[in-house]
Design a protein around this motif. Structure first.
Motif, PDB file in Angstrom:
ATOM      1  N   ALA A  97      40.208  31.535   7.281  1.00 18.70           N
ATOM      2  CA  ALA A  97      41.386  31.115   6.517  1.00 18.70           C
ATOM      3  C   ALA A  97      41.392  31.762   5.134  1.00 18.70           C
ATOM      4  N   VAL A  98      40.221  31.901   4.528  1.00 15.07           N
ATOM      5  CA  VAL A  98      40.121  32.550   3.217  1.00 15.07           C
ATOM      6  C   VAL A  98      40.502  34.028   3.339  1.00 15.07           C
ATOM      7  N   LEU A  99      39.955  34.708   4.340  1.00 16.55           N
ATOM      8  CA  LEU A  99      40.260  36.133   4.523  1.00 16.55           C
ATOM      9  C   LEU A  99      41.728  36.373   4.865  1.00 16.55           C
ATOM     10  N   ASP A 100      42.387  35.389   5.451  1.00 17.23           N
ATOM     11  CA  ASP A 100      43.794  35.536   5.825  1.00 17.23           C
ATOM     12  C   ASP A 100      44.760  35.340   4.652  1.00 17.23           C
ATOM     13  N   LEU A 101      44.247  34.903   3.489  1.00 20.89           N
ATOM     14  CA  LEU A 101      45.113  34.724   2.325  1.00 20.89           C
ATOM     15  C   LEU A 101      45.700  36.067   1.897  1.00 20.89           C
ATOM     16  N   GLU A 102      46.966  36.068   1.548  1.00 24.46           N
ATOM     17  CA  GLU A 102      47.674  37.307   1.230  1.00 24.46           C
ATOM     18  C   GLU A 102      47.031  38.061   0.067  1.00 24.46           C
ATOM     19  N   LEU A 103      46.513  37.352  -0.930  1.00 21.12           N
ATOM     20  CA  LEU A 103      45.962  38.019  -2.111  1.00 21.12           C
ATOM     21  C   LEU A 103      44.480  38.371  -1.977  1.00 21.12           C
ATOM     22  N   VAL A 104      43.879  38.076  -0.841  1.00 20.44           N
ATOM     23  CA  VAL A 104      42.487  38.482  -0.595  1.00 20.44           C
ATOM     24  C   VAL A 104      42.504  39.829   0.121  1.00 20.44           C
ATOM     25  N   ASP A 105      41.850  40.839  -0.478  1.00 15.50           N
ATOM     26  CA  ASP A 105      41.850  42.192   0.070  1.00 15.50           C
ATOM     27  C   ASP A 105      40.420  42.598   0.418  1.00 15.50           C
ATOM     28  N   ALA A 106      40.021  42.317   1.653  1.00 12.06           N
ATOM     29  CA  ALA A 106      38.654  42.626   2.086  1.00 12.06           C
ATOM     30  C   ALA A 106      38.400  44.130   2.101  1.00 12.06           C
ATOM     31  N   ASP A 107      39.436  44.924   2.371  1.00 15.34           N
ATOM     32  CA  ASP A 107      39.262  46.373   2.385  1.00 15.34           C
ATOM     33  C   ASP A 107      38.913  46.892   0.991  1.00 15.34           C
ATOM     34  N   ALA A 108      39.579  46.378  -0.023  1.00 19.70           N
ATOM     35  CA  ALA A 108      39.291  46.781  -1.406  1.00 19.70           C
ATOM     36  C   ALA A 108      37.878  46.369  -1.809  1.00 19.70           C
ATOM     37  N   ILE A 109      37.475  45.177  -1.387  1.00 18.79           N
ATOM     38  CA  ILE A 109      36.130  44.695  -1.707  1.00 18.79           C
ATOM     39  C   ILE A 109      35.084  45.566  -1.017  1.00 18.79           C
ATOM     40  N   LYS A 110      35.315  45.877   0.236  1.00 21.76           N
ATOM     41  CA  LYS A 110      34.367  46.717   0.971  1.00 21.76           C
ATOM     42  C   LYS A 110      34.252  48.095   0.340  1.00 21.76           C
ATOM     43  N   ALA A 111      35.384  48.673  -0.072  1.00 21.36           N
ATOM     44  CA  ALA A 111      35.385  50.007  -0.684  1.00 21.36           C
ATOM     45  C   ALA A 111      34.656  50.016  -2.022  1.00 21.36           C
ATOM     46  N   ALA A 112      34.654  48.887  -2.724  1.00 21.48           N
ATOM     47  CA  ALA A 112      33.985  48.817  -4.025  1.00 21.48           C
ATOM     48  C   ALA A 112      32.466  48.834  -3.892  1.00 21.48           C
ATOM     49  N   ASN A 113      31.969  48.506  -2.696  1.00 21.95           N
ATOM     50  CA  ASN A 113      30.520  48.570  -2.417  1.00 21.95           C
ATOM     51  C   ASN A 113      29.706  47.746  -3.419  1.00 21.95           C
ATOM     52  N   PHE A 114      30.131  46.521  -3.629  1.00 20.12           N
ATOM     53  CA  PHE A 114      29.446  45.647  -4.586  1.00 20.12           C
ATOM     54  C   PHE A 114      28.067  45.220  -4.084  1.00 20.12           C
ATOM     55  N   LYS A 115      27.140  45.088  -5.022  1.00 19.22           N
ATOM     56  CA  LYS A 115      25.891  44.385  -4.766  1.00 19.22           C
ATOM     57  C   LYS A 115      26.005  43.024  -5.437  1.00 19.22           C
ATOM     58  N   VAL A 116      25.819  41.957  -4.661  1.00 18.18           N
ATOM     59  CA  VAL A 116      26.101  40.593  -5.134  1.00 18.18           C
ATOM     60  C   VAL A 116      24.853  39.726  -5.028  1.00 18.18           C
ATOM     61  N   ALA A 117      24.558  38.997  -6.093  1.00 18.61           N
ATOM     62  CA  ALA A 117      23.481  37.999  -6.073  1.00 18.61           C
ATOM     63  C   ALA A 117      24.091  36.608  -5.990  1.00 18.61           C
ATOM     64  N   ILE A 118      23.434  35.714  -5.245  1.00 23.97           N
ATOM     65  CA  ILE A 118      23.924  34.334  -5.135  1.00 23.97           C
ATOM     66  C   ILE A 118      22.775  33.350  -5.325  1.00 23.97           C
TER      67      ILE A 118
END
Length: 461
Positions: free
Chosen positions: A165-186
């Motif tokens: 449901a989160v990924l289906d939100l219109e303003l969420v752009d998984a392609d842009a996030i993937k292209a940015a190649n982020f390294k994320v700590a949680i």
């Protein structure tokens, strides 16, 4: 032992005598009252109630007590097990259930747990509804089902449903996030975030994830409230370099704190500000936060020529105001993102997805993005309550003393000065008076709060 009954639910420490904490007998009583309330008020024919919990140590015990009590009232329980608060909220509507109960004490330490009560919309009960639940509990107006009409328990898992449901939100752009190649700590404080956040990030296209405290065993490695003083380990990790952004959640994953690439705190107040900036660029409209939240959200909203509104503290108060003004975005300054395009509840999963999209499209570092927003500092102080302290008298005295200024009293007392503000109110979740103050420097913010504290102390000697 402590038991607090408020707009934020039934919250208490585990153990002790009846009425002194959230022990088994009190749990059964309040769940019974909630069930009777739902039977009387629900507008749908469903007989299902969703139950989800965070990973705190008492969760498994509480889960059995709650599920058994609801079945004893004749409800079918959809037990979604380890689940975030927002996941439980979306599960209520997905199941067409008549209510839901979330077993979590949010940011409180491990000895606490709570019953967060939802209606058929997956939203928290309002103050009047909560008061009716407490009245039913006090009167013990309980009628349980006979043996042929007991409810059943249905096991389900809504984590993947929520992530989709989160990924289906219109303003969420998984392609842009993937292209940015982020390294994320949680940092997931060994609760349900450790189950959900890695799956969410991978679904968003993040391949490089540094996981801190992702084992959902309820053994919180530090104070679980995502404040700077509690986040030294992830901050130290990021100061070493090589990580683009850090995300920290509380035990039930409805609050989101962000850490910059240099290990500095983005400031949880600015979680709302940054995401509002992104949302308003694409869908202009009103925003709402509570009285204790930063002026920065107001300022950013005004940049887009939109209206900002303030509500009393408490998620249900914010969502009520959001509906009233048809807001496109809102939340609470503790990192609680509420995005109506998803649902009316604080949701760190939605916050992470929108923030990463914003970051990817801006092509800035997190610290560079933070520098684009108005600079304010909030000092958060408190006074422990004792039985002899008359909070109402204190609030009235402060209100009278500052009558010449812009004073708001819909939730405690907030005094708006030209360059700063101070808000004092009794906490919904702890036996304290909270004193929040904001100014353009931390010194001025702390001084403003300290002056009010001195006034209060002079009254209670």
């Amino acid at each position: 032992m402590t038991l607090i009954k408020s707009i934020s639910g039934i919250r208490g420490t585990i153990g002790g005598s009846v009425g002194e904490g959230l022990n088994p007998l009190d749990t059964v009583k309040f769940v019974s009252a909630y069930g009777i309330f739902i039977k009387k008020t629900t507008q749908i024919k469903s007989n299902k109630i969703v139950v989800g919990r965070d990973a705190r140590i008492s969760g498994a015990m509480m889960e059995q007590l709650v599920a058994g009590t609801l079945m004893g009232l004749g409800f079918d329980v959809v037990n979604i097990g380890l689940a975030t608060t927002p996941t439980t909220e979306v599960a209520v509507t997905a199941e067409n259930a008549c209510g839901g109960i979330i077993l979590t004490a949010s940011h409180n330490p491990k000895q606490w747990n709570a019953l967060k009560l939802l209606n058929e919309k997956g939203e928290f009960l309002n103050a009047a509804e909560g008061a009716e639940v407490l009245r039913i509990a006090e009167a013990e107006e309980f009628i349980y089902a006979d043996v042929d009409n007991l409810g059943n328990e249905i096991k389900a898992d809504y984590t993947d449903y929520h992530i989709k449901a989160v990924l289906d939100l219109e303003l969420v752009d998984a392609d842009a996030i993937k292209a940015a190649n982020f390294k994320v700590a949680i940092d997931c404080v060994n609760s349900v975030g450790g189950v959900v956040l890695p799956k969410l990030l991978k679904a968003l296209g993040v391949k490089d994830i540094v996981e801190l405290y992702c084992e959902p065993n309820g053994q919180f490695p530090h104070n679980p409230e995502p404040l700077p003083e509690n986040l030294q380990e992830i901050s130290g990790l990021m100061k070493k370099g090589g990580v683009d952004v850090g995300f920290v959640v509380d035990p039930d994953v409805d609050r989101l704190a962000i850490v910059c690439e240099d290990g500095e705190m983005f400031n949880e107040e600015y979680t709302l500000v940054a995401i509002a900036d992104y949302v308003l660029r694409h869908t202009p409209g009103a925003t709402v936060s509570n009285l204790s939240s930063s002026r920065a959200l107001r300022d950013v909203t005004h940049r887009f020529g939109c209206d900002y509104y303030a509500a009393a503290v408490g998620e249900v108060n914010v969502t009520t105001k959001m509906k009233e003004v048809n807001a496109v975005f809102g939340g609470e300054g503790n990192g609680g993102v509420i995005y109506p395009a998803s649902h009316y509840g604080r949701d760190a999963l939605v916050g992470i997805a929108l923030f990463l999209t914003h970051l990817a499209k801006e092509k800035k570092t997190v610290s560079q993005l933070r520098a684009t927003y108005p600079q304010y500092y909030i000092a958060k102080q408190k006074i422990e309550l004792t039985p002899d302290i008359d909070v109402d008298a204190i609030l009235k005295a402060v209100k009278d003393k500052f009558a010449g200024f812009d004073v708001t009293d819909i939730d405690g007392v907030k005094i708006d000065f030209t360059e700063k503000w101070v808000h004092l109110r009794k906490s919904n979740t702890e036996p304290i008076i909270r004193i929040y103050s904001e100014a353009s420097t931390m010194k001025d913010a702390e001084t403003a709060g300290a002056e009010i504290i001195d006034i209060i102390k002079s009254m209670v000697k």
